[in-house]
Design a protein around this motif. Structure first.
Motif, PDB file in Angstrom:
ATOM      1  N   ASN A  19       0.819  -1.218   0.000  1.00 11.70           N
ATOM      2  CA  ASN A  19       0.000   0.000   0.000  1.00 11.70           C
ATOM      3  C   ASN A  19       0.850   1.264   0.000  1.00 11.70           C
ATOM      4  O   ASN A  19       0.547   2.239  -0.688  1.00 11.70           O
ATOM      5  CB  ASN A  19      -0.934  -0.004   1.204  1.00 11.70           C
ATOM      6  CG  ASN A  19      -2.013  -1.067   1.102  1.00 11.70           C
ATOM      7  OD1 ASN A  19      -2.327  -1.542   0.014  1.00 11.70           O
ATOM      8  ND2 ASN A  19      -2.576  -1.448   2.241  1.00 11.70           N
ATOM      9  N   SER A  36      -8.368  -0.198  -0.473  1.00  9.51           N
ATOM     10  CA  SER A  36      -9.534  -0.063   0.396  1.00  9.51           C
ATOM     11  C   SER A  36      -9.820   1.422   0.622  1.00  9.51           C
ATOM     12  O   SER A  36      -8.971   2.273   0.384  1.00  9.51           O
ATOM     13  CB  SER A  36      -9.263  -0.752   1.740  1.00  9.51           C
ATOM     14  OG  SER A  36      -8.266  -0.040   2.459  1.00  9.51           O
ATOM     15  N   HIS A  37     -10.999   1.718   1.107  1.00 11.91           N
ATOM     16  CA  HIS A  37     -11.395   3.112   1.322  1.00 11.91           C
ATOM     17  C   HIS A  37     -10.393   3.839   2.216  1.00 11.91           C
ATOM     18  O   HIS A  37      -9.965   4.961   1.922  1.00 11.91           O
ATOM     19  CB  HIS A  37     -12.798   3.172   1.934  1.00 11.91           C
ATOM     20  CG  HIS A  37     -13.269   4.564   2.232  1.00 11.91           C
ATOM     21  ND1 HIS A  37     -13.783   5.386   1.257  1.00 11.91           N
ATOM     22  CD2 HIS A  37     -13.269   5.284   3.380  1.00 11.91           C
ATOM     23  CE1 HIS A  37     -14.105   6.553   1.792  1.00 11.91           C
ATOM     24  NE2 HIS A  37     -13.812   6.517   3.080  1.00 11.91           N
ATOM     25  N   GLU A  57      -7.221   3.088   2.880  1.00  7.53           N
ATOM     26  CA  GLU A  57      -5.903   3.218   2.259  1.00  7.53           C
ATOM     27  C   GLU A  57      -5.915   4.294   1.171  1.00  7.53           C
ATOM     28  O   GLU A  57      -4.986   5.081   1.047  1.00  7.53           O
ATOM     29  CB  GLU A  57      -5.454   1.886   1.647  1.00  7.53           C
ATOM     30  CG  GLU A  57      -5.117   0.814   2.658  1.00  7.53           C
ATOM     31  CD  GLU A  57      -3.855   1.132   3.426  1.00  7.53           C
ATOM     32  OE1 GLU A  57      -3.067   1.984   2.972  1.00  7.53           O
ATOM     33  OE2 GLU A  57      -3.651   0.536   4.508  1.00  7.53           O
TER      34      GLU A  57
END
Length: 371
Positions: free
Chosen positions: A327, A341-342, A344
């Protein structure tokens, strides 16, 4: 890499190496200490020499592919022969992807000796040179990607990266780095050095047997067995590797590092059993999955097999990149195509001055600029 020594030496089909031993470790160290890059700085432009034997073998293999394909699509071969050809092609490719690539080039896991010998067996049949030379070339490719020192330099074009580099002599800077790259782990392995010394003999023997098996056990024509089970199978294995070198540097997305030419390409991933996540692989070359996901749903058959061997206790020390590391890299250098993901996806988002998530260095600079 086709049957051969590095492209600076002409390729010969079925010619044994005359008691050629691996480079001595002490010689390797001396080259590291004494050879100077200044010797490479010449005003004369480099002109690669065509390796005509390599060209001839490549033409034979690629044109011969269509002969075998003809026998397949016209149903000239027996069903048993087609099944045998299919599984042999898959096993040889896995010898490349799991063996010489993930295990030996990148040392991304360890395995028992029987697994190592099994991978050596099918890799040797695949015919992509000795393990020593494949690893040597591949490590230099990763270390100096997209430079003159890269044997597969994509800056010289798609065709060069795909097959041209087999047929031309290496750039002097590339040859220098091939002498310098650390190969001590390969030299220390007696099994791999045996394969290095007798590669041509082993390649010839294994492929001769691969052609005889359908002839002896179920009466297939030798002609069909030769063109399908050797030539066409060889051409497919060769192309599985080459598209990773070429298409995987030109076509696809760069979700992990947009500054690299390597791409993630789903078509190459399917064709090569998981090798097509190439942008990821160049960012994290030590990950045994060579991709963010190692499951069959992401077409990463090589990783699935490694995981199975791990459960059986035949593989250990799998190198794996954490999701946090992935990430961070995606947020820093990705091209924006990666799904996050939201939480991240919004780690670096701020509403304006005063947001606690402003980068510390940015905050200090902003304070200096306020006036």
């Amino acid at each position: 890499m086709l049957f051969c020594k590095p492209a600076s030496t002409p390729l010969t089909l079925y010619v044994p190496m005359k008691k050629k031993m691996a480079p001595d470790a002490k010689v390797h160290q001396n080259v590291m200490k004494t050879e100077s890059d200044e010797n490479l700085k010449s005003n004369a432009p480099f002109r690669a020499e065509i390796q005509w034997r390599n060209v001839a073998v490549n033409l034979f293999i690629h044109l011969g592919f269509f002969v075998g394909l003809y026998y397949i699509i016209t149903f000239k071969l027996q069903l048993k022969t087609f099944i045998y050809f299919f599984f042999l092609t898959c096993l040889c490719n896995l010898g490349v992807t799991i063996g010489v690539h993930r295990l030996w080039s990148h040392r991304s896991f360890k395995c028992t000796r029987p697994i190592k010998l099994l991978l050596t067996f099918f890799y040797t049949m695949a015919g992509q040179s000795s393990i020593f030379h494949w690893v040597q070339i591949h490590r230099v490719h990763h270390k100096f990607s997209e430079t003159l020192k890269d044997p597969l330099d994509v800056n010289r074009g798609f065709f060069f990266a795909h097959v041209g580099w087999y047929c031309l002599s290496y750039h002097p800077e590339c040859e220098t780095e091939m002498k310098r790259i650390d190969m001590d782990d390969i030299k220390a392995d007696k099994d791999l050095m045996f394969q290095y010394k007798y590669y041509s003999h082993l390649f010839t023997l294994l492929n001769f047997l691969s052609v005889l098996i359908p002839c002896y056990f179920w009466g297939e024509s030798f002609k069909i067995a030769f063109w399908v089970c050797f030539v066409t199978r060889f051409a497919i294995n060769f192309t599985q590797l080459n598209f990773t070198n070429s298409a995987n540097h030109f076509i696809g997305k760069r979700p992990y590092d947009k500054t690299q030419s390597a791409t993630d390409n789903i078509a190459c991933t399917i064709f090569s059993f998981g090798e097509g996540y190439h942008n990821y692989h160049h960012v994290f070359p030590y990950d045994y999955r060579t991709g963010e996901f190692g499951d069959i749903g992401h077409y990463n058959l090589s990783a699935v097999i490694i995981d199975f061997w791990y459960k059986m206790g035949w593989v250990w020390d799998r190198k794996l990149v954490s999701q946090d590391m992935i990430n961070r890299r995606v947020l820093r250098t990705g091209d924006g195509s990666h799904w996050l993901s939201h939480d991240e996806a919004h780690k670096n988002s701020i509403y304006g001055y005063g947001d606690k998530d402003i980068d510390e260095a940015d905050q200090k600079e902003l304070e200096r600029m306020i006036g």
